[in-house]
Design a protein around this motif. Structure first.
Motif, short mmCIF file in Angstrom:
data_model
loop_
_atom_site.label_atom_id
_atom_site.label_comp_id
_atom_site.label_asym_id
_atom_site.label_seq_id
_atom_site.Cartn_x
_atom_site.Cartn_y
_atom_site.Cartn_z
N VAL A 84 0.91 -1.12 -0.07
CA VAL A 84 0.08 0.11 -0.11
C VAL A 84 0.99 1.39 -0.10
CG1 VAL A 84 -1.92 1.27 1.54
CG2 VAL A 84 -1.89 -1.05 1.22
N GLU A 85 1.91 1.22 0.52
CA GLU A 85 3.02 2.35 0.75
C GLU A 85 3.25 3.04 -0.52
OE1 GLU A 85 6.25 3.53 4.26
OE2 GLU A 85 6.13 1.46 3.30
N GLN A 86 3.48 1.66 -1.69
CA GLN A 86 4.08 2.35 -2.95
C GLN A 86 2.94 2.99 -3.94
OE1 GLN A 86 7.25 2.14 -3.20
NE2 GLN A 86 7.44 1.30 -1.15
N THR A 87 1.70 2.80 -3.30
CA THR A 87 0.51 3.27 -4.24
C THR A 87 0.34 4.53 -4.49
OG1 THR A 87 -1.15 3.05 -2.51
CG2 THR A 87 -0.90 1.01 -3.84
N GLU A 88 -0.17 5.20 -5.46
CA GLU A 88 -0.32 6.52 -5.49
C GLU A 88 -1.29 7.17 -4.68
OE1 GLU A 88 1.13 8.59 -7.75
OE2 GLU A 88 2.21 6.88 -8.39
N GLY A 89 -2.49 6.09 -4.27
CA GLY A 89 -3.40 6.81 -3.17
C GLY A 89 -2.49 7.22 -1.86
N TRP A 90 -1.78 6.34 -1.37
CA TRP A 90 -0.93 6.49 -0.19
C TRP A 90 -0.03 7.93 -0.41
CZ3 TRP A 90 -1.24 5.26 4.52
CH2 TRP A 90 -0.16 5.25 5.71
N LYS A 91 0.37 7.91 -1.38
CA LYS A 91 1.11 9.24 -1.50
C LYS A 91 0.51 10.40 -1.73
CE LYS A 91 4.54 6.66 -4.56
NZ LYS A 91 5.17 6.52 -5.80
N PHE A 92 -0.84 10.30 -2.17
CA PHE A 92 -1.42 11.50 -2.12
C PHE A 92 -2.22 11.67 -0.74
CE2 PHE A 92 -6.00 13.23 -2.14
CZ PHE A 92 -6.06 14.21 -3.33
N LEU A 93 -2.54 10.70 -0.13
CA LEU A 93 -2.77 10.68 1.32
C LEU A 93 -1.75 11.32 2.27
CD1 LEU A 93 -5.03 9.98 3.53
CD2 LEU A 93 -3.54 7.94 3.93
N GLN A 94 -0.46 11.07 2.13
CA GLN A 94 0.45 11.74 2.69
C GLN A 94 0.59 13.41 2.50
OE1 GLN A 94 3.73 9.20 1.38
NE2 GLN A 94 4.13 8.61 3.59
N GLU A 95 0.40 13.70 1.33
CA GLU A 95 0.37 15.13 0.83
C GLU A 95 -0.74 15.85 1.49
OE1 GLU A 95 1.21 15.40 -3.06
OE2 GLU A 95 3.02 14.34 -3.12
N HIS A 96 -1.93 15.26 1.42
CA HIS A 96 -3.27 16.09 1.50
C HIS A 96 -4.05 15.67 3.01
CE1 HIS A 96 -2.27 16.26 -2.76
NE2 HIS A 96 -2.81 17.21 -2.65
N ASP A 97 -3.57 14.61 3.39
CA ASP A 97 -4.33 14.07 4.60
C ASP A 97 -3.85 13.39 5.92
OD1 ASP A 97 -6.79 13.82 6.50
OD2 ASP A 97 -7.89 12.67 5.06
N PRO A 98 -2.55 14.40 6.41
CA PRO A 98 -1.55 13.64 7.24
C PRO A 98 -2.48 13.16 8.57
CG PRO A 98 -1.75 16.32 7.39
CD PRO A 98 -2.69 15.71 6.01
N LEU A 99 -3.35 13.90 8.90
CA LEU A 99 -4.28 13.33 10.04
C LEU A 99 -4.71 11.74 9.96
CD1 LEU A 99 -6.47 16.48 11.19
CD2 LEU A 99 -4.40 15.48 12.23
N LEU A 100 -5.16 11.47 8.70
CA LEU A 100 -5.74 10.13 8.34
C LEU A 100 -4.36 9.36 8.14
CD1 LEU A 100 -7.76 8.03 7.63
CD2 LEU A 100 -7.42 9.00 5.18
N GLU A 101 -3.49 9.76 7.61
CA GLU A 101 -2.09 8.90 7.81
C GLU A 101 -1.85 8.60 9.30
OE1 GLU A 101 2.55 9.26 6.38
OE2 GLU A 101 1.28 10.96 6.41
#
Length: 366
Positions: free
Chosen positions: A163-180
């Motif tokens: 999951v860490e390599q997916t685009e969804g996770w990278k987008f999450l890291q940039e736009h939703d740090p609380l969910l991360e």
């Protein structure tokens, strides 16, 4: 079931190979692609409280039509068609769920259709992959679907490296740090629970082994086993080999204890002040037996009564608290072992009785 417009401005519902003509549709549902889906306000209002409120608002003309208009935008037109059809007849095919499950989940939440939401939560959860799990998790949180959120979290935990390599996770890291942060905390707590469960299993195995050792000590000192027997059964002119019995059911544990007892009986380091690790271990086992033994007056295990009397006199030992915990848990493991054995014996007796009854009945019949 399919929905199609008719020449009389009605709608044709086809379900289970039966066609129903519902005339005088009074609502037009407009989709993102400007598609019109005719519907009945009574059906929509009975299925969704949100649509009820929309329909109750003052009617506005749309494109010269006298019908009331409900706009459902932001999702594919086919998804809206499936949604409307579900309001008429609550059923979904696997293909529809596969193609529009995420969109239907959003619609079911927005328009408060619990039956569809429950179906979509289950269906979308069955199609989770490492590629889409982050996107589904974000939608599940927005749509207040805790079961789906938990399923997403567990999948992320089990396949985190992928999951860490997916685009969804990278987008999450940039736009939703609380969910991360929530995901990382969930993973940390899951790992902690897993470690606690492993430690608990190891402890339970240890207590079961100690409980088995206590039973073996009583068995050796009362009945005797292959190497060691009770001293009262021996004559002065007979060797220990003459009182041997067959191997017991817990022979692996029992044999090790017999070797330890034989060493304890002849060890010279035990009394010279230097100490012996094997003898110390044997003394600890004898003391533990004394702590869990409830028949010290008639018990034939050596030093049982001595340890029992010493424990009653001295209750302020350094390791008293830990020792009490150990004794309590070994006693509990012993009780559970005895209970399981009694249940097993009862089941064996019942099985034997049933087998005998079956044989008697068979003899009578044949």
């Amino acid at each position: 079931m399919a929905i199609t417009a008719t020449q009389n401005d009605g709608v044709s519902l086809t379900a289970d190979n039966v066609s129903y003509e519902l005339v005088e549709t009074d609502v037009d549902i407009i989709t993102s692609g400007r598609r019109r889906i005719p519907a009945h306000s009574g059906v929509l209002a009975s299925a969704s409280p949100v649509l009820t409120n929309i329909i109750k608002k003052p009617k506005k003309s749309y494109g010269g039509s006298s019908k009331r208009v409900v706009k459902i935008l932001g999702v594919p037109c086919d998804a809206v068609s499936v949604f409307v059809r579900f309001l008429y007849s609550p059923s979904l095919t696997e293909k529809e769920m596969e193609n529009y499950g995420i969109h239907l989940l959003a619609l079911s939440h927005v328009y408060m259709v619990p039956q569809l939401k429950q179906r979509c939560t289950k269906g979308v959860g069955e199609t989770l992959t490492a590629e889409n799990v982050v996107d589904v998790l974000q939608l599940a949180r927005l749509c207040d679907a805790p079961d789906l959120c938990l399923k997403c979290m567990r999948l992320i935990h089990s396949k985190f490296k992928t999951v860490e390599q997916t685009e969804g996770w990278k987008f999450l890291q940039e736009h939703d740090p609380l969910l991360e942060l929530d995901i990382l905390q969930f993973i940390d707590e899951a790992e902690s629970r897993k470690k606690r469960r492993r430690r608990h299993r190891r402890e339970q195995n240890l207590y079961m082994q100690l409980s088995e050792a206590m039973e073996c000590i009583e068995h050796i000192c009362t009945d005797g086993c292959t190497l060691v027997g009770p001293s009262s059964n021996l004559d002065n002119n007979k060797s220990t080999s003459q009182v041997k019995t067959g191997p017991c059911s817990a022979f692996s544990t029992c044999y090790g204890l017999q070797l330890l007892i034989r060493h304890f009986a002849v060890c010279k380091k035990r009394g010279d002040g230097k100490g012996c690790l094997r003898c110390k271990r044997m003394i600890q086992l004898l003391r533990l037996h004394s702590s869990v033994c409830d028949q010290s007056a008639s018990c034939r295990v050596p030093l049982c009564r001595q340890f029992k009397n010493r424990g009653e006199k001295d209750n302020k030992m350094v390791e008293d608290t830990k020792w009490k915990v150990l004794v309590r848990r070994v006693a509990s493991a012993k009780a559970m072992s005895s209970l399981s054995q009694s249940k097993k014996k009862k089941s064996e007796v019942l099985f034997k009785e049933e087998a005998e009854d079956f044989i008697r009945i068979r003899k009578k019949l044949f």
